[in-house]
Design a protein around this motif. Structure first.
Motif, PDB file in Angstrom:
ATOM      1  N   THR A  46      21.704  97.718  12.741  1.00  0.00           N
ATOM      2  CA  THR A  46      21.772  97.154  14.086  1.00  0.00           C
ATOM      3  C   THR A  46      23.223  96.867  14.471  1.00  0.00           C
ATOM      4  N   ALA A  47      23.983  96.295  13.538  1.00  0.00           N
ATOM      5  CA  ALA A  47      25.392  96.016  13.825  1.00  0.00           C
ATOM      6  C   ALA A  47      26.151  97.310  14.085  1.00  0.00           C
ATOM      7  N   TRP A  48      25.844  98.354  13.334  1.00  0.00           N
ATOM      8  CA  TRP A  48      26.501  99.647  13.550  1.00  0.00           C
ATOM      9  C   TRP A  48      26.161 100.201  14.932  1.00  0.00           C
ATOM     10  N   GLU A  49      24.871 100.106  15.318  1.00  0.00           N
ATOM     11  CA  GLU A  49      24.462 100.588  16.642  1.00  0.00           C
ATOM     12  C   GLU A  49      25.136  99.794  17.754  1.00  0.00           C
ATOM     13  N   MET A  50      25.247  98.493  17.583  1.00  0.00           N
ATOM     14  CA  MET A  50      25.904  97.665  18.599  1.00  0.00           C
ATOM     15  C   MET A  50      27.385  98.031  18.718  1.00  0.00           C
ATOM     16  N   PRO A  54      29.376 101.278  24.598  1.00  0.00           N
ATOM     17  CA  PRO A  54      30.619 101.316  25.385  1.00  0.00           C
ATOM     18  C   PRO A  54      31.170  99.897  25.580  1.00  0.00           C
ATOM     19  N   ASP A  55      32.473  99.827  25.841  1.00  0.00           N
ATOM     20  CA  ASP A  55      33.140  98.529  25.966  1.00  0.00           C
ATOM     21  C   ASP A  55      32.547  97.646  27.053  1.00  0.00           C
ATOM     22  N   TYR A  56      32.179  98.231  28.207  1.00  0.00           N
ATOM     23  CA  TYR A  56      31.644  97.397  29.289  1.00  0.00           C
ATOM     24  C   TYR A  56      30.308  96.758  28.901  1.00  0.00           C
ATOM     25  N   ILE A  61      27.221  91.798  26.895  1.00  0.00           N
ATOM     26  CA  ILE A  61      26.363  91.072  25.948  1.00  0.00           C
ATOM     27  C   ILE A  61      27.174  90.222  24.968  1.00  0.00           C
ATOM     28  N   GLN A  62      28.494  90.168  25.197  1.00  0.00           N
ATOM     29  CA  GLN A  62      29.408  89.385  24.370  1.00  0.00           C
ATOM     30  C   GLN A  62      29.337  89.799  22.902  1.00  0.00           C
ATOM     31  N   TRP A  63      29.541  91.093  22.663  1.00  0.00           N
ATOM     32  CA  TRP A  63      29.555  91.635  21.309  1.00  0.00           C
ATOM     33  C   TRP A  63      30.976  91.997  20.936  1.00  0.00           C
TER      34      TRP A  63
END
Length: 72
Positions: A46-50, A54-56, A61-63
């Motif tokens: 999940t962290a890899w997918e997040m 894209p940056d926007y 989502i504040q990632w």
């Protein structure tokens, strides 16, 4: 319940159990280990997918989360 690890590989090589119902205790111990491994893999994926977003969208989502341990 105690597991012993082989130093070369770090894998579990034995489980010591005393008392009645040892089959269920071993089964429960193994199932807990399998579930914990699945949770770690899922969280990593999940962290890899997040991270691939894209940056926007990351900003929206504040990632990645930047929480201070004192705020929790």
């Amino acid at each position: 319940m105690k597991s012993e690890k082989l130093h070369a590989f770090g894998g579990e090589i034995a489980v010591r159990i005393r008392g009645n119902g040892f089959y269920y205790a071993i089964q429960r111990f193994v199932n807990e280990r399998i579930q914990a491994r699945r949770r770690r893999i899922s969280a990593h994926h999940t962290a890899w997918e997040m991270a691939q977003l894209p940056d926007y969208l990351k900003q929206d989502i504040q990632w990645p989360p930047t929480a201070d341990h004192e705020e929790c």
